[in-house]
Design a protein around this motif. Structure first.
Motif, PDB file in Angstrom:
ATOM      1  N   TRP A  32      26.066  36.677  51.367  1.00 54.48           N
ATOM      2  CA  TRP A  32      25.319  37.276  50.249  1.00 54.48           C
ATOM      3  C   TRP A  32      23.843  36.915  50.304  1.00 54.48           C
ATOM      4  N   ASN A  68      31.006  39.804  46.544  1.00 49.90           N
ATOM      5  CA  ASN A  68      32.442  39.563  46.355  1.00 49.90           C
ATOM      6  C   ASN A  68      33.252  40.840  46.516  1.00 49.90           C
ATOM      7  N   ASN A  72      35.733  41.579  49.695  1.00 48.40           N
ATOM      8  CA  ASN A  72      37.160  41.788  49.450  1.00 48.40           C
ATOM      9  C   ASN A  72      37.625  43.129  50.012  1.00 48.40           C
ATOM     10  N   ARG A  87      31.359  31.312  48.883  1.00 41.08           N
ATOM     11  CA  ARG A  87      30.955  30.784  47.588  1.00 41.08           C
ATOM     12  C   ARG A  87      31.901  29.631  47.256  1.00 41.08           C
ATOM     13  N   ALA A  91      36.455  31.509  43.936  1.00 36.24           N
ATOM     14  CA  ALA A  91      36.377  32.774  44.676  1.00 36.24           C
ATOM     15  C   ALA A  91      36.889  32.599  46.097  1.00 36.24           C
ATOM     16  N   SER A  92      36.481  31.508  46.753  1.00 37.57           N
ATOM     17  CA  SER A  92      36.937  31.260  48.123  1.00 37.57           C
ATOM     18  C   SER A  92      38.366  30.740  48.163  1.00 37.57           C
TER      19      SER A  92
END
Length: 418
Positions: A32, A68, A72, A87, A91-92
């Motif tokens: 990102w 994200n 995904n 991240r 999230a990870s």
């Protein structure tokens, strides 16, 4: 040359060509950090490729707010890169538990990191680590030293002093007091709420109390940061509601705004763009004599796509990322990203040194929404983005925002249902 010799020579040349081709692996990195593209292309990747001539690396970032969702989608479609910039925390962890990130616990370089450094990318029980820790970032405020000198202003240490400085800048009229918009929402939460909030909820003490269900988002220490944010709108300039993250960066680096609510990741980009001297101050404390807390957030790691076709090459790169060589290179190529490895690293950039010095004066914590509390629906991290932006715009009161967030959290998180 006999026919047999010719066939042998052709076979040998084919095998050699095949071996060379087999070595010519290209790894793609998902990230990102789209503003770091030139640093990866000009400094980090060349350093790796010089030591590993058989492996090429392609850095292919997405926009931060879209990362994200884009990642995904790519992972689900089987089109994601070999290396996944991670991240921290949930999230990870969700990607690892979903079989998208490989377990990296056994790679040699992981020995260079403490359990605390690895905590952002380890399972709750610490049994598996799925991303190599790269760096943490620290929150605070970057300011234009020339503007402060011109207006006779000093760095504020308390919230009252902070607003007195903003009032003085606004009254003078030469500069927008503070550069931040609400268009992208995450900016208002990350550089707003999570920046100033730890001084109110006392860092790790408050964060753990929320996780344990001993505190609520409607408690004063969680509402007060919103009460402060509600005042920010008066100092952000005309049209801040439609102002994007790059707009805010440009306003500050062009010298049109005096203060920028910041993460330390801005330093390298600002150094290249601003033609004035910059300073930094930590989040002002609510009252004189209060202890200070900073968001010193385990921000970025890098893992391996479990479906990569080049696991050996990917692990070679990840071991290099875990090395002292990378820690030194990364810290100084990207001042404001503070290494998490055990290696001693000398930070050359004075603004980055200023941020790092706050670790000696203040207690460190991580962003309140990142661990455990955003595992359900509604997602507390994303809801905090929206609530912060709404409060800054004056579209929602601090109390209503906090109540909405608490209702969402208690709807799925059992410790908050007591």
């Amino acid at each position: 040359m006999t026919q047999r010799s010719l066939v042998g020579a052709l076979l040998a040349s084919t095998l050699l060509a095949g071996a060379a081709q087999a070595q010519d692996v290209t790894l793609t990195i998902e990230s990102w950090r789209n503003d770091d593209l030139s640093i990866w292309q000009d400094q980090i990747i060349p350093a790796f490729e010089a030591e590993h001539p058989g492996i090429k690396v392609n850095f292919a970032p997405s926009a931060p707010a879209e990362y994200n969702a884009v990642l995904n989608s790519k992972l689900d479609a089987g089109s994601a890169g070999d290396l996944i910039t991670c991240r921290p925390f949930d999230a990870s962890l969700a990607l690892y538990e979903g079989g998208k990130l490989a377990d990296l616990s056994d790679i040699e370089g992981m020995a260079n990191f403490s359990d605390v450094a690895k905590s952002g990318w380890s399972t709750d029980d610490g049994a598996a680590t799925y991303c190599v820790p790269m760096a943490s970032v620290i929150h605070g405020f970057i300011y234009n030293r020339d503007a402060f000198a011109e207006l006779g202003l000093e760095e504020p240490t308390t919230v009252d002093e902070f607003f007195a400085v903003l009032d003085a800048i606004k009254e003078d009229g030469s500069y927008i007091p503070m550069a931040m918009g609400t268009n992208d929402q995450w900016e208002a939460a990350t550089m707003g709420y999570q920046n100033i909030g730890p001084n109110y909820w006392k860092g790790e003490e408050g964060r753990q109390a929320l996780i344990e269900g001993k505190a609520s988002l409607t408690d004063p220490e969680w509402v007060e940061p919103y009460a402060q944010l509600a005042k920010w709108g008066d100092y952000l300039g005309d049209g801040f509601e439609a102002q994007t993250y790059p707009d805010s960066q440009n306003l500050f680096t062009l010298g049109r705004a005096a203060i920028y609510p910041a993460g330390s990741w801005e330093i390298s980009g600002f150094n290249n763009l601003a033609d004035f001297e910059m300073g930094a101050f930590p989040p002002p404390v609510p009252a004189e004599g209060d202890g200070c807390y900073i968001s010193d957030h385990t921000d970025i790691g890098i893992g391996m796509n479990a479906a990569t076709e080049h696991p050996d090459a990917a692990k070679t790169f990840l071991n290099w990322v875990a090395s002292p060589e990378f820690a030194t290179l990364y810290a100084n190529a990207l001042p404001g990203f503070f290494p998490l490895s055990d290696a001693a690293v000398e930070i050359e950039d004075p603004l980055a040194q200023e941020f790092a010095s706050w670790r000696q004066e203040c207690e460190s914590t991580i962003r309140s929404t990142y661990q455990i509390l955003s595992r359900g629906t509604p997602n507390l991290e994303n809801e905090t983005w929206n609530a912060s932006a709404q409060v800054v715009k004056g579209a929602e009161s601090p109390e209503d925002a906090a109540a909405r967030l608490q209702e969402g959290l208690s709807g799925w998180y059992e410790p908050q249902q007591q």
